[in-house]
Design an enzyme around this catalytic site. Structure first.
Site, PDB file in Angstrom:
ATOM      1  N   CYS A 116     -12.776 -17.615 -14.185  1.00 49.51           N
ATOM      2  CA  CYS A 116     -12.147 -18.044 -12.934  1.00 49.51           C
ATOM      3  C   CYS A 116     -12.765 -17.259 -11.783  1.00 49.51           C
ATOM      4  O   CYS A 116     -12.556 -16.062 -11.679  1.00 49.51           O
ATOM      5  CB  CYS A 116     -10.659 -17.787 -13.019  1.00 49.51           C
ATOM      6  N   THR A 140     -29.334  -5.396 -20.349  1.00 50.30           N
ATOM      7  CA  THR A 140     -29.759  -6.060 -19.118  1.00 50.30           C
ATOM      8  C   THR A 140     -31.046  -5.437 -18.592  1.00 50.30           C
ATOM      9  O   THR A 140     -32.002  -6.149 -18.245  1.00 50.30           O
ATOM     10  CB  THR A 140     -28.646  -5.949 -18.045  1.00 50.30           C
TER      11      THR A 140
HETATM   12  N1  PLP Z   1     -28.124 -10.156 -23.759  1.00 51.71           N
HETATM   13  C1  PLP Z   1     -27.122 -10.676 -24.468  1.00 51.71           C
HETATM   14  C2  PLP Z   1     -27.404 -11.803 -25.407  1.00 51.71           C
HETATM   15  C3  PLP Z   1     -25.823 -10.174 -24.325  1.00 51.71           C
HETATM   16  O1  PLP Z   1     -24.824 -10.715 -25.022  1.00 51.71           O
HETATM   17  C4  PLP Z   1     -25.613  -9.103 -23.428  1.00 51.71           C
HETATM   18  C5  PLP Z   1     -24.262  -8.569 -23.208  1.00 51.71           C
HETATM   19  O2  PLP Z   1     -23.285  -9.231 -23.437  1.00 51.71           O
HETATM   20  C6  PLP Z   1     -26.707  -8.592 -22.716  1.00 51.71           C
HETATM   21  C7  PLP Z   1     -27.952  -9.141 -22.902  1.00 51.71           C
HETATM   22  C8  PLP Z   1     -26.542  -7.469 -21.745  1.00 51.71           C
HETATM   23  O3  PLP Z   1     -26.351  -6.253 -22.413  1.00 51.71           O
HETATM   24  P1  PLP Z   1     -25.713  -5.017 -21.624  1.00 51.71           P
HETATM   25  O4  PLP Z   1     -24.261  -5.271 -21.532  1.00 51.71           O
HETATM   26  O5  PLP Z   1     -26.038  -3.831 -22.476  1.00 51.71           O
HETATM   27  O6  PLP Z   1     -26.386  -4.951 -20.315  1.00 51.71           O
END
Ligand code: PLP
Length: 406
Positions: free
Chosen positions: A327, A75
């Protein structure tokens, strides 16, 4: 519930830490716990372990180690890339992305819209693929950054990253890709594809949560997102998560070692799971094109049943999977990915994602296949008559309303 009683089909949410990874990181929690920025050797000596880890994660994507900026998660990497695109090009105020990105991208773009930036969420086709002609036309004179995921976390659909990168290059616009789900599952080569920024997250790769990276192409304009100390050569402030970095390095090394064998093995388990569900359970359909797709992911709609009910009964049988719906305060949010693909609400709300990993076994797949048909029949027997609607395409469902899918 202990790991031994869990049948895990949710590897796109997170993965089990590999024993070798745990072993590699523990000394940096138990004994070598200093601060790498310290002047004394107990701290400073840790930098060589960070650089060793940096070289290993760089090798996974064929980057130069100097192009790697460690972050706290996928993220942060996604936010940092988009933020940098805007700050480095202040006269440009448009972002081009897709309607099926992870919330790490979409919610950040929604926030930026509120700050006055313009965002185009490019729609996708019914099979989850992109119209590259439309993509090219959507790049504007004021586009500061283009961001498209390498592979979708819900459907596994893979975007043509090399072609998107070439389009962006021809328009002189920086291109970021969220490759969080692709790492370890398909080959990633930043040189071959020509991307400018790329995000990864270690916990999708059999390393712990709380460590990620952003690849920043040499000479690409980059502005830090987390500002503070001069760690990561001034590109990301914050005391280094040394144990996490070492773990990520080890996980990257293992991923490279296992990628081709894992690809074949996961694909055959996934294909068995998918084809048996589709052939043995009536009223089922795969969401997303068959190929190009991650070898470990299958997203299936079960007509006339709510995913929530399926997940509940799967959970009672010790099976972990996830849905394209969540949900929230009593109401079901259908998956924004499935809606963007034109699925009706009913189909989006009846869809389950199964995702495998290196540790998935044929016995686990058999266990799932033994329990799932009965679960679906039980739920269908209790479904109200008006829920028994069909799953045909919904032409207007395009807006990215986010459900909780990781
Ligand atoms: N991008 C994608 C495609 C993801 O699947 C995820 C997490 O599921 C993220 C970004 C975010 O990663 P993180 O959980 O390390 O913040």
């Amino acid at each position: 519930m202990s790991q031994s009683s869990v049948y895990y089909f949710d590897s796109n949410a997170t993965t089990r830490v590999a024993p070798e990874v745990l072993e590699a990181m523990l000394p940096f929690l138990k004994e070598s716990w200093g601060n790498p920025s310290s002047a004394y050797s107990f701290g400073h000596d840790l930098t060589k372990h960070i650089e060793d880890a940096r070289a290993k994660v760089a090798a996974l994507i064929n980057a130069d180690p100097r192009e790697i900026v460690f972050t706290s998660c996928g993220t942060e990497s996604d936010n940092a890339a988009i933020h940098s695109g805007l700050v480095a090009n202040p006269e440009k105020r448009h972002i081009l992305t897709s309607a099926v990105e992870h919330s790490a991208n979409i919610k950040f773009c929604n926030f930026l819209q509120k700050q006055g930036y313009a965002v185009t969420f490019l729609p996708v086709e019914a099979d989850g693929s992109l119209d590259l002609h439309l993509l090219e036309k959507s790049i504007r004179r004021d586009t500061a950054i283009v961001s498209f995921m390498w592979a979708n976390n819900e459907t596994g659909v893979i975007f043509p990253i090399e072609e998107i990168a070439a389009i962006c290059r021809s328009k002189d616009v920086p291109f970021h890709t969220d490759a969080v789900q692709a790492a370890g599952k398909v080959k990633l080569d930043v040189k071959e594809t020509g991307v400018d920024f790329l995000s990864l997250s270690a916990h999708k790769l059999h390393a712990p949560k709380g460590i990620g990276l952003l690849y920043v192409k040499r000479r690409a304009k980059f502005h830090p997102y987390i500002i503070g100390g001069s760690q990561e050569r001034g590109r990301r402030g914050g005391t280094e998560n040394v144990a996490g970095m070492v773990a990520f390095g080890k996980a990257a090394e293992l991923a490279m070692e296992h990628i081709s064998e894992e690809n074949t093995r996961d694909r055959s388990l996934r294909d068995k799971l998918e084809s048996e569900i589709l052939s043995r359970i009536p009223g089922t359909i795969r969401n997303g094109g068959r190929e190009p797709r991650l070898p470990n992911t299958s997203n299936i709609a079960f007509e006339h049943v709510e995913a929530e009910g399926i997940l509940l009964l799967l959970d009672q049988a010790g099976i972990c999977a996830s849905s394209g719906s969540a949900c929230t305060t009593g109401s079901l949010d259908p998956s924004h990915v499935l809606l963007a693909m034109g699925c009706k609400n009913a189909r989006a709300r009846s869809s389950i994602r199964f995702s495998l990993s290196r540790y998935s076994t044929a016995a686990e797949v058999d266990y799932l296949l033994k329990h799932l048909p009965g679960i679906i029949s039980r739920l269908r027997a209790h479904a109200p008559v008006d829920d028994k609607t069909s799953h045909s395409a919904h032409p207007e469902a395009k807006a990215p309303t986010l459900a909780k899918v990781r």
